[in-house]
Design a protein around this motif. Sequence first.
Motif: not given
Lengths: 457, 169
Positions: A214-215, A283-287, A291-292, A352-355
């Motif tokens: 997804i990312c 997870v931190r990187l995503y959060d 831009s993402l 939400a679906r990622i989390w």
Amino acid sequence: MSAWEQALSRLEAGAVLLSVWGEGAHVHLAWREGGSLRHLAREAVDREYPAVSARMPQAIRLERALRDEGVLTPRGLPDSRPWLKHDACGEPYPFLAVEGEGLHQIPVGPVHAGIIEPGHFRFTCDGETVVRLEARLGYVHRDVAGLMRGADIEVAAKLAGRISGDSTVAYAWAFARAIETALAITPPARALHLRAVMAELERVANHLGDIGAICNDGGFPLMQAHCAVLRERVLRAAGSCFGHRLMMDCIVPGGVGADLNDEKIRTLTALIGEIAARFPGLVRLYDLTASLQDRTNGTGCLSPALARRFGAGGVVGRASGHDFDARRDVCYAPYDGASFAVPVLSAGDVNARIWLRIKEIEQSLGLLSHFLTTIPIGATRCEIPPQDGEGMALVEGFRGDIFLWLALEEGKIRHCHVRDPSWFQWPLLEAAIEGNIVADFPLCNKSFNCSYAGHDG
Amino acid sequence: MRKTIFQGILHRPLSEPPPPIAGDEVISLARALDRASQRQLGRGLAIRAVDAGSCNGCELEMHALGNAFYDLERFGLRFVASPRHADVLAVTGPVTRHMREALLRSYAAMPRPNWVVAIGACARDGGMFAKSPVCEGGVGAVLPVDLWIHGCPPTPRDLLSGLLTLLPQ
Ligand code: SF4
């Protein structure tokens, strides 16, 4: 009121439809009330019966597929176009009409860019914005149900494990459970534990893959690179411990076909340790990547009302407030003895679906530690008595609840019906994309990650 | 993010040495690879994947070829989005009736010379789906196959060693 009529009114009152299918001159209906599964069959008079989908729209595609078989006719089916059988409708397929000024269409597929399963998407757009998406599926229809008819249990079990390869463990478990219910046997406790270990490994591997993918579709391949490394570690551990990277054919009716010794348990424990150490950083990187976040927040919203109405399972349902997990609610062994949380969110967007996947990975790691430290000693398989019977099962795969019903006659499969969770998720993707821009479709599609093969059967 | 990227620079890469050239248990060649085509296609091959009825297990392992351990692209192999850019058609699945046409069209869109690689037990002869009336029984029934890679699904290592045989040694 007939039993059939009663069942339908229960469905209207809040029971959840599991599936509708045909077997010869009979039509079958399965639903659940809370966590208990119910099944009813009736004979179709003159091969006709009143369509379930006239009252339950989520059954439309199931009944279109049922009608494609050419035996039964659901009377009053709201959409009479063929579904899984393409030659039944002639070309071109009559897509739904869309009218309006300045609208244009983008046909995509069945062959997509990338290594993806085949399906056709017809976008109708107003500028960049999608006003309607209609999917046409069935390209990978292999007629698994037909191949299972009259097959030996071992052959059918292998077929079940090849309906949707990414969920091979969950499918094999659903098949095995249905056989075991039909024959009223219980596999040894050790086998049940090992099944759960495999199922959670499968969940973790797929969720890791999905989060990365997804990312990547959101233009951030760094996440994918790291998630793919962790995913590969899971598959390698599965390969060395169970003999197959995807753990295909490792669950068999009556038990499991692979065992864990102390060394393998250590391998898996080390794997869990490694993921637990590395995953929070990702997870931190995503959060923290603005831009993402900009791409995933508020994109592809699925409303809780629609998720509930369709009884959507899995990540798609739970990210839109549909609080159901077969592991907790149907409570099959060994989950009945484990404690774990079922994360539920209500925003319903890609974020939400990622989390939800993130939280489920955390829960699965906990479950894996629990199961690995409490594996009972004993046999891994029991005998399958040559008896007749009918059984069904609902098993929570990484994508959602897989429903399977089967009937045994003289040691062979008389009929087997399987309903992939995607059946109730694909139609919702069409709703979730509405009003989004075309460029966000890959993101939405990946965050749903419905199975083509599982759906097409 | 900076920290993650920085760590990537500091740590040894995860990429592993290429697997040995595949033996018979991993691949079968339909015939000796045509050396002239091999020279023409050179050391870089663009691959277009077509799922012709796979259970998606084979796709998962093809995906894995892109991860840091196998890192397909360092060998000059890469997956491309269009058959028009491809030297290799990698086909999975027993070829369902519904995918036959799309598969033939994808093949027709490719420039020549090219290779067709059939991946997995299903692509080989239909596998578990060989008896299905809605399947063609493997890629060979529809297209001239140059290379078969065995397995259900083939491991990424097997896929890699199979694909490397296409490159000039
Ligand atoms: S070879 Fe095996 S993994 Fe590959 S598509 Fe066929 S059943 Fe699935």
